[in-house]
Design an enzyme around this catalytic site. Structure first.
Site, PDB file in Angstrom:
ATOM      1  N   THR A  94      -2.776  12.279  -2.842  1.00 27.32           N
ATOM      2  CA  THR A  94      -4.041  12.447  -3.090  1.00 27.32           C
ATOM      3  C   THR A  94      -4.697  13.659  -2.404  1.00 27.32           C
ATOM      4  O   THR A  94      -4.682  13.782  -1.327  1.00 27.32           O
ATOM      5  CB  THR A  94      -5.082  11.281  -2.618  1.00 27.32           C
ATOM      6  OG1 THR A  94      -4.290   9.868  -3.204  1.00 27.32           O
ATOM      7  CG2 THR A  94      -6.198  11.252  -3.077  1.00 27.32           C
ATOM      8  N   LYS A 171      -7.388  10.315  -9.950  1.00 28.78           N
ATOM      9  CA  LYS A 171      -7.033   9.796  -8.615  1.00 28.78           C
ATOM     10  C   LYS A 171      -8.390   9.523  -7.684  1.00 28.78           C
ATOM     11  O   LYS A 171      -8.597   8.647  -7.149  1.00 28.78           O
ATOM     12  CB  LYS A 171      -6.038  10.323  -7.827  1.00 28.78           C
ATOM     13  CG  LYS A 171      -5.629   9.937  -6.399  1.00 28.78           C
ATOM     14  CD  LYS A 171      -5.343   8.545  -6.582  1.00 28.78           C
ATOM     15  CE  LYS A 171      -4.912   8.092  -4.840  1.00 28.78           C
ATOM     16  NZ  LYS A 171      -4.810   6.596  -5.075  1.00 28.78           N
ATOM     17  N   LYS A 241     -11.010  11.556   4.148  1.00 29.33           N
ATOM     18  CA  LYS A 241     -10.348  12.752   3.466  1.00 29.33           C
ATOM     19  C   LYS A 241     -10.770  12.658   2.222  1.00 29.33           C
ATOM     20  O   LYS A 241     -11.169  13.633   1.119  1.00 29.33           O
ATOM     21  CB  LYS A 241      -8.787  12.689   3.631  1.00 29.33           C
ATOM     22  CG  LYS A 241      -8.294  14.116   3.314  1.00 29.33           C
ATOM     23  CD  LYS A 241      -7.609  13.601   1.927  1.00 29.33           C
ATOM     24  CE  LYS A 241      -6.372  12.665   2.159  1.00 29.33           C
ATOM     25  NZ  LYS A 241      -5.742  12.441   0.864  1.00 29.33           N
TER      26      LYS A 241
END
Length: 294
Positions: A94, A171, A241
């Protein structure tokens, strides 16, 4: 069957490699902390000492690492030259869509195809091969890697076209929606509890009728059970993140995302409290604590 290189055997990479080995593939594994990959050696994997050693000319390497910095570190000249013309790098991490696009262009200079294939699955879902892959990149390369994704973790595969960054955009959208669902459930269960309605009954009713999906069912149970810390399958740090990447991508495209800002703040608060063993479900603590609940 060909031998596959695999870089990054953390919580999610480990069951994927295990499945590839069970499917009969040879797998050469590089993990930054070698000791964590040793059990895979007993299952037949070959452990190597660098990312470049995991690949063969014209072969396939799959990577699943924590962030942009990690993928840039491993996908340098040594790896790309080792793959060479006809090789494919399947990036399942990711990361920023822009990072994927930059890496795709760099790989192509050596005749290597870069396919973004981020994973939608917690470790247990990957192990059961009921996860979802979203892929983008060269058509021929995507066709070649599809059997590996199916053998490794994916029940469903969605093709986003040839722009390497597109799969990463999806994503990030998916992870934002999961985080938003966690916040929504936490607020709802807090409302129930503050009004003397059993949150567990609320959970059972909603997740078996109006919101009958694995996300609501699985994460809702964790909220009701206050299962926020311990042995995280997906850490709060990684969740933060991802929300940072969501908001960076939103800023570049002038897309207001106030809910994303809220869940980013929730995750920041979790980490500010030094909750090192928190799963990202711990963002739900914010709504409960705001309501005076523990």
């Amino acid at each position: 069957m060909e031998t596959i290189g695999f870089i990054g055997t953390g919580n999610l990479g480990y069951p994927i490699v295990e499945n590839l080995l069970k499917a009969g593939y040879g797998v050469s594994v590089y993990n930054r902390t070698r000791e964590k990959a040793l059990p895979l050696q007993q299952l037949g994997a070959v452990l190597v000492n660098s990312p470049a050693e995991a690949v063969v000319q014209g072969g396939i390497v799959m990577s699943l690492v924590s962030d942009d910095k990690a993928i840039i570190a491993i996908a340098g000249d040594a790896l790309v030259k080792a793959l060479g013309a006809g090789g494919i790098h399947v990036s399942m991490s990711t990361i920023s869509p822009d990072t994927s696009r930059i890496l795709a262009a760099h790989h192509l200079e050596e005749g290597v195809q870069y396919v973004a294939a981020p994973v939608f699955a917690r470790p247990e879902a990957a192990a059961a091969k009921v996860g979802t892959a979203v892929i983008s990149g060269n058509d021929a390369a995507k066709a070649r890697i599809r059997p590996l994704l199916e053998a490794g973790f994916a029940k469903n595969i969605f093709d986003l076209g040839d722009d390497a960054g597109s799969a990463n955009v999806l994503k990030l959208i998916g992870n934002f929606m999961i985080a938003g669902a966690i916040e929504m459930m936490a607020e709802s269960f807090a409302l129930a509890e503050k009004n003397k309605v059993d949150p567990r009954v609320v959970y059972e009713m909603l997740t078996t009728t109006l919101f009958a999906s694995p996300i609501f069912r699985n994460y809702g149970a964790m909220i009701v059970d206050r299962k926020f810390t311990g042995d995280p399958s997906f850490s709060a740090a990684l969740g933060l993140k991802d929300l940072n990447l969501v908001l960076e991508t939103a800023a570049r495209s002038y897309t207001p995302m106030p809910l994303a800002q809220l869940v980013q703040s929730r995750l920041t608060t979790v980490l500010a409290k030094d909750t090192k063993d928190a799963d990202w479900i711990a963002l739900a603590m914010g709504a409960l604590e705001d309501a005076g609940l523990k």
